[in-house]
Write an enzyme that holds these catalytic residues in place. Structure first.
Site, PDB file in Angstrom:
ATOM      1  N   TYR A 164     106.795  44.006  36.821  1.00 18.12           N
ATOM      2  CA  TYR A 164     106.595  45.327  37.450  1.00 18.12           C
ATOM      3  C   TYR A 164     106.269  45.222  38.929  1.00 18.12           C
ATOM      4  CZ  TYR A 164     101.431  45.518  36.166  1.00 18.12           C
ATOM      5  OH  TYR A 164     100.096  45.326  35.997  1.00 18.12           O
ATOM      6  N   GLU A 165     106.177  46.389  39.576  1.00 13.96           N
ATOM      7  CA  GLU A 165     105.990  46.438  41.039  1.00 13.96           C
ATOM      8  C   GLU A 165     107.101  45.684  41.766  1.00 13.96           C
ATOM      9  OE1 GLU A 165     104.106  48.439  42.315  1.00 13.96           O
ATOM     10  OE2 GLU A 165     102.835  48.897  40.598  1.00 13.96           O
ATOM     11  N   GLY A 166     108.305  45.756  41.232  1.00 15.56           N
ATOM     12  CA  GLY A 166     109.422  45.000  41.794  1.00 15.56           C
ATOM     13  C   GLY A 166     109.457  43.633  41.158  1.00 15.56           C
ATOM     14  N   GLN A 173     111.241  40.664  45.054  1.00 11.51           N
ATOM     15  CA  GLN A 173     110.290  40.195  46.074  1.00 11.51           C
ATOM     16  C   GLN A 173     110.966  39.146  46.961  1.00 11.51           C
ATOM     17  OE1 GLN A 173     107.406  41.782  46.234  1.00 11.51           O
ATOM     18  NE2 GLN A 173     107.765  42.842  44.288  1.00 11.51           N
TER      19      GLN A 173
END
Lengths: 596, 596
Positions: free
Chosen positions: B440-442, B447
């Site tokens: 999650y969060e990319g 990243q």
């Protein structure tokens, strides 16, 4: 929703073109499985895997097994019928002797089929795998009467088999075992004790379960020298082969665990259960090693199987999931977004998994073929060489294939982003199921210890020298071919790292064995990488030979490309392992336990 | 049964001796937290973590969350009371402005506390973390009225906050978002659409939930340029701040997922729900980035937190589990077996986890301190340098700390052998909970792409040049000290690999950006290793300085030894990453999609 497509083509390429198994058609078992028969068997196994076993996989994980109030255990819906099909179809006994109802075919073929079944439904295939393991121990150490009594019904799937080693305080250290066997004077024993982690220890799939149990006969020496193996059927078997009374063994509980929910992990309580000695008194460990070596190879295969199905589903998702755009011109300008397969990092990840899977499959089949040939040979040199090779490579296959197979399943899950965390996607089940392979049948640290402290020094390093010599010969034979120059050069570098690492461990071991053991896991992985690199070199060579005679299939092009990826990006890990091995026990051995 | 001991000593060492945070006591916020106050805060947070939060962790995983037939969601038992304690104790607003009810302390301190809370109970701490993220976005982009209305009750724990980005067909690619906002003419909008993966999207812990929602105002430009941010409270808030009617947002379902069962992952249906614009029309992405950058740092921290508690429990188990004997003389001849901590491979594994944990903790605090200082500065050069640093390092901290934190949790589970697979042991929960951080969060591939395709080339590589220069200066300043020679030499080698990798990517990018991106994950890990190595060099230096003035505690001895282990065995991975980066896009880019 996951799907599975058995890699029949890849298996045929390995058997036909890499291992050239038809050259062995003069050997018993091999003669009954020429190319067209093999292909028919693999195709039928593929159909079973795809249509019967895999559709039960996700449901088996979600529903799991239930221990009922009467201590019976219910397996997931559909497992009973599917297992019956495996038995009736002769799949459990594919490579078992025909004298006891087996098909007598090469074990190599049985492992190819086993990969498929395990990819499709690992929890269900475990019942077959453990049954085969118990049969293997009975074949080597059981009496003729025991063989006749138990094996045919185990191979037909009417009965199943289990391995009972672990106790709560005694896992790796089997010498601490407490389960007792009391001789009754009539040839039978009464077994009393508690065993844990018994896969398939109780279930409602088969009419009987044949437990093979390690226990200590009263008065036996302490430690592993006092351990004997017993056969303890769940229901006693009458003289005529019919089922008699229930034996005094019961399932105390089943474990809640991270995965393989479709296979019950049981605590079994033996309360003066009736059992019979298998093999000789106090020689139980020898008998158990027969099962354990097969089980270790099978565990490596399980990890590969999960990596393979994880790859397939991740690759399908990457080709379907529309999100973002390719760097540079849009790949599919008519769609709202490009499929994520356009991104180099997605491809890098998928190539990494596949480069492992295809080499791991080759290594399992290549290694099993050696034992198949040795088993059919009467040449002591052939048998010794195969024993050396398998002694050395079995812990490597178990340790490296499970570490890398699990990591690959994690990488595959990564392709889905947040969706990979959701149960219904199915990718996380492959990760959870694969995770057990690093832990059971001897946690991977134990495999590394077995390799470095036992297998490596045995006979003054004869096995590793033979392996390195084989590699040298292979490189020398092929280095002259321009099309193989880069391949052989990469393999030579890796093999040189392995030589240096072996020398380094030998030096350390003379000073302090712990200095060598500090590098044991790195050594196991270094040897595994070289073995996988060797497989790639053989596969690239075979693919190029087919391409050279006009076979221009996409399969072969991709094979060569994936192999080059392995040699470029994965095989060079050997240098890092060598460096760590050379660091020895510094900052490891001397710390007080309290520092951790 | 797991336990948790907060690493207060290690945090104090970092803040006091490595970061020397007292030199900043002239700055607002820092002045209120001198050494004794900091220590008191950390000690109280430790107590809460150990005694209140952690005891709820395993139960929260097993019981999970329930969506009831009336679309309400029940969180695990005890979560409501524990969350109330976090709010009442001022923990949620530790570093928020005092004007809105926060404590106004440095964010560095808040992240140290966040690590503890997340180690103790990651699922529960997620509610606080998301609330802090929503507050951060309101602070930067909200109107004064919005801030007054929402923030104080969010910091007190009476209300919680959420982030609503993802839709079923729109994850990474937010431009594909379909949720609509229709202006009502009275300053409000009606929001209609479906959002998925909303952590804490519905729960029965707080009296209200403040949803921050990305949506497209009717007639807005296509893609991410037409996205705006809205605040949509679950219950409307009257002028006097009291709660009004229920808004038209409801939880359609909660996901079945691999872990973080204690935090409900919701599908939220907005059916003409009333919302208000936060910030400017069509500038929603800017506002969202405020939350996302904090969330990425926080995600790295979560992975560390799971690695830390996994380490602690594995180390305790290794010291207690009696199994087998040490190679050489028995370590505890009076016991039936030696504890497994005697084995070099067990120690190697534990040292590997700890060497990561301690450097990761340093990197999170070191990086957050930079932003704390910049936020309190009016020097444009200081602000620019901090922005460059955080722009570069945020994706690295997210990507590398989560990859390595998860791998560490897996390694810790490995110490238990088969017992590690059993739910009650607790080690497998840390693995499952840590797994989400990579997704999650990319997802971590995103990243790496952000790092290589955006952060690296920005301002002609100004950020990476500044980072490399800083490293060079640090090495030069310290290389003269004999006791630091080996440390600086190892860091120089790694830093040189990073320079070469950067040059290689730049060259590739000129030919074809995809050639560079094929190395993006390796580059992210290479940069991460150098950053972690830098932290170890600073920690070794600080520890040696204390040892030199007579502090001979075991803590410092172990610190130096663990650092040396990192430099010897982990930092050299940079060479492997460099080699892979140099391989470029070969065997990756040119394959047809169908080949996968």
């Amino acid at each position: 929703m996951t799907t599975y497509r058995a890699p029949v083509r890849d298996m045929n390429f390995l058997l036909d073109d890499v291992l050239k198994i038809d050259r062995l058609n003069n050997l018993p078992g091999f003669s009954e499985a020429p190319r067209d028969v093999r292909n028919a068997i693999l195709s039928e196994a593929a159909r079973l895997s795809e249509e019967v076993l895999h559709p039960l996989n996700a449901r088996g994980d979600i529903d799991g097994c239930t221990r009922n109030s009467d201590a019976t255990v219910s397996v997931p819906k559909g497992f009973r019928e599917a297992f019956a099909q495996l038995g009736e179809g002769g799949w459990i006994g594919l490579s078992a002797p025909t004298a006891y109802g087996g098909q007598g075919l090469p074990n190599t073929l049985s492992l190819a089929v086993g990969e498929m079944f395990s990819s499709a439904n690992m929890a269900l295939e475990m019942f077959s795998g453990l049954t085969r393991g118990a049969v293997a121990a009975l074949l080597v150490h059981g009496s003729e009467e025991q063989k006749q009594r138990y094996i045919p019904k185990m191979l037909s799937g009417q009965w199943a088999g289990t391995m009972n080693l672990t106790e709560p305080h005694s896992g790796t250290d089997l010498g601490m075992m407490r389960t007792k066997a009391a001789e009754q004077g009539d040839g039978s024993y009464r077994i009393t004790g508690t065993k844990i982690f018994i896969s398939g220890g109780e279930q409602d799939m088969t009419e009987n379960i044949v437990h093979l149990v390690l226990a200590r006969i009263e008065g036996a020496p302490a430690g592993i020298k006092g351990i004997s193996l017993f056969v303890v059927p769940k229901r006693l078997v009458n003289e005529d082969g019919s089922l008699g009374d229930k034996n005094a063994v019961s399932c105390g509980s089943i474990e809640h665990k991270m995965g393989i929910h479709g296979n019950p992990t049981c605590v079994l309580n033996y309360e003066a259960a009736i059992g019979w000695l298998v093999g000789r008194e106090n020689k139980g460990m020898e008998a158990m090693f027969v099962m354990m070596n097969g089980a270790r190879m099978g565990t490596g295969l399980q990890a590969l199987s999960q990596s393979e199905i994880a790859y397939q589903n991740a690759a399908n998702y990457a080709k379907e999931r529309l999100q973002g755009r390719a760097i540079g011109p849009a790949a599919y300008p008519d769609k709202p977004a490009d499929p994520i397969i356009v991104h180099p990092d997605v491809r890098r990840t998928l190539q990494g998994i596949r480069a492992f899977n295809e080499a791991a499959r080759a290594l399992v089949l290549f290694s099993t073929l050696r034992s198949d040939v040795a088993r059919r040979s009467d040449d002591p040199a052939v048998i010794e060489a195969a024993d050396d090779y398998l002694g050395l490579l079995t812990p490597v296959i178990k340790g490296v294939l499970t570490d890398k197979g699990f990591a690959s399943a994690v990488s595959a899950q990564q392709m889905y982003g947040g969706h990979g965390y959701i149960v219904e996607t199915g990718a996380e089940q492959f990760v959870r199921d694969a995770r057990i392979t690093m832990l059971y049948e001897g946690a991977n640290g134990i495999q590394a210890l077995d390799l470095v402290a036992r297998k490596l020094p045995r006979h003054n390093g004869r096995a590793i020298r033979a392996f390195l010599d084989e590699m040298d010969r292979f490189i020398e034979e092929n280095a002259g071919q321009t099309s193989l120059a880069a391949t052989m050069s990469a393999l030579r570098d890796a093999s040189s790292d392995l030589k240096n690492a072996t020398a380094s461990l030998t030096q350390f071991a003379m000073k302090d064995p712990n200095e060598a053991i500090a590098g044991s896991t790195d050594y196991m992985h270094l040897l595994g990488l070289v073995a996988l690199g060797y497989m790639w070199a053989m596969m690239i060579k075979a693919a190029q030979e087919k391409i050279a005679v006009g076979d221009t299939s996409d399969y072969l092009t991709a094979k060569v490309s994936t192999g080059a990826f392995f040699l470029d990006r994965i095989l060079p890990e050997t240098a890092l392992h060598l460096r760590r091995i050379r660091a020895g026990g510094k900052n490891i051995i001397d710390l007080p336990a309290e520092a951790f």
